[in-house]
Design an enzyme around this catalytic site. Structure first.
Site, PDB file in Angstrom:
ATOM      1  N   GLU A   1      -2.250 -10.680  -8.545  1.00  0.00           N
ATOM      2  CA  GLU A   1      -1.699  -9.364  -8.187  1.00  0.00           C
ATOM      3  C   GLU A   1      -1.755  -9.214  -6.670  1.00  0.00           C
ATOM      4  OE1 GLU A   1      -3.157  -6.967 -12.237  1.00  0.00           O
ATOM      5  OE2 GLU A   1      -4.105  -6.534 -10.291  1.00  0.00           O
TER       6      GLU A   1
ATOM      7  N   ASP B   1      -5.811  -0.897  -5.169  1.00  0.00           N
ATOM      8  CA  ASP B   1      -4.456  -1.407  -5.307  1.00  0.00           C
ATOM      9  C   ASP B   1      -3.667  -0.812  -4.147  1.00  0.00           C
ATOM     10  OD1 ASP B   1      -5.185  -2.696  -7.615  1.00  0.00           O
ATOM     11  OD2 ASP B   1      -4.404  -1.139  -8.949  1.00  0.00           O
TER      12      ASP B   1
ATOM     13  N   ARG C   1     -11.535   4.029 -10.640  1.00  0.00           N
ATOM     14  CA  ARG C   1     -10.886   4.304 -11.929  1.00  0.00           C
ATOM     15  C   ARG C   1     -11.970   4.588 -12.974  1.00  0.00           C
ATOM     16  NH1 ARG C   1      -7.504  -0.617 -13.972  1.00  0.00           N
ATOM     17  NH2 ARG C   1      -6.335  -0.045 -12.084  1.00  0.00           N
TER      18      ARG C   1
ATOM     19  N   HIS D   1     -12.160  -1.818 -10.834  1.00  0.00           N
ATOM     20  CA  HIS D   1     -11.881  -0.516 -10.227  1.00  0.00           C
ATOM     21  C   HIS D   1     -12.967   0.504 -10.562  1.00  0.00           C
ATOM     22  CE1 HIS D   1      -7.765  -0.857  -8.557  1.00  0.00           C
ATOM     23  NE2 HIS D   1      -7.584  -1.773  -9.495  1.00  0.00           N
TER      24      HIS D   1
ATOM     25  N   HIS E   1      -3.966  -6.214  -5.205  1.00  0.00           N
ATOM     26  CA  HIS E   1      -5.313  -5.967  -5.714  1.00  0.00           C
ATOM     27  C   HIS E   1      -6.375  -6.610  -4.819  1.00  0.00           C
ATOM     28  CE1 HIS E   1      -8.093  -5.514  -9.337  1.00  0.00           C
ATOM     29  NE2 HIS E   1      -8.779  -6.352  -8.559  1.00  0.00           N
TER      30      HIS E   1
END
Length: 221
Positions: free
Chosen positions: A200, A142, A90, A135, A203
């Protein structure tokens, strides 16, 4: 002709002909059959818009991460299952986009679906939004599991990017089947060198990151 050129450009970039930093690769080069749906390339996400830096639905990760995911995929395929990825590398510019969005308290277009029980002003305090993301180092994913026959995602008890305790790995108020699906994902990812994030279920980060202190900002092309 214009559409053929556009398609060819997309194909080329997804199969690794675009310039990437040393140590990174396109997932399709290592795991050709992996299913990818980068949620931040589209509008089905908590912001409700395409996010800065996501210019293509191409999963990019560090080479070490892709090798580990390849081993996960091989083991899952023996069960007629496979991986689906919602996010990988990301760019920092995407994180900056999230920060700007979080500060605009009037923009709550997707609150009902993604954060119904959280006040938007508390997203930073409750650590759903941060100024830095793992990320951005390129070794965090994810991820979920799909049935290879139906291509449908296994039921994990909450949907991806749901901000709430329902997404915590050890949340108990779900069905036994949902618990088993979460446990399968956790077990196989940890087996192949990943560590989880307890809040999460989707994740995971490679335990031995090749760039543990570097936050990259090249766009996903």
């Amino acid at each position: 002709m214009k559409y053929r050129i556009t398609f060819l450009l997309l194909l080329i970039s997804c199969f690794g002909y675009a310039q990437l930093p040393t140590g990174f690769d396109y997932a399709k080069n290592i795991i050709p059959d992996i299913q990818v749906e980068l949620r931040y390339f589209g509008t089905h996400n908590f912001v409700g818009k395409q996010i800065d830096g996501y210019n293509n639905n191409c999963l990019i990760l560090t080479e070490e991460t892709l090798k580990a995911l390849s081993n996960v995929q091989i083991e899952l395929k023996a069960k007629n299952l496979g991986l689906k990825i919602y996010d990988g590398y990301r760019p920092q510019r995407a994180v900056n986009h999230f920060i700007r969005w979080a500060k605009d308290l009037n923009d709550t277009i997707n609150k009902v679906e993604f954060y119904p029980d959280v006040d938007k002003r508390d997203l930073f305090k409750e650590e759903y939004i941060a100024s830095r993301s793992g990320h951005t180092k390129g070794s965090t994913v994810d991820i979920t599991i799909i049935d290879l026959e139906t291509k449908k995602e296994l039921d994990m008890g909450s949907h991806y990017d749901f901000f709430g305790i329902q997404s915590w790995v050890n949340f108990v108020d779900i069905t036994e089947k949902q618990k088993n699906n979460r446990q399968l994902l956790q077990t196989i990812m940890l087996k192949h060198g990943f560590k989880n994030y307890p809040r999460e279920w989707w994740h995971f980060t490679l335990k031995v990151e090749p760039f543990p202190n570097t936050y990259f900002d090249f766009p996903i092309e």
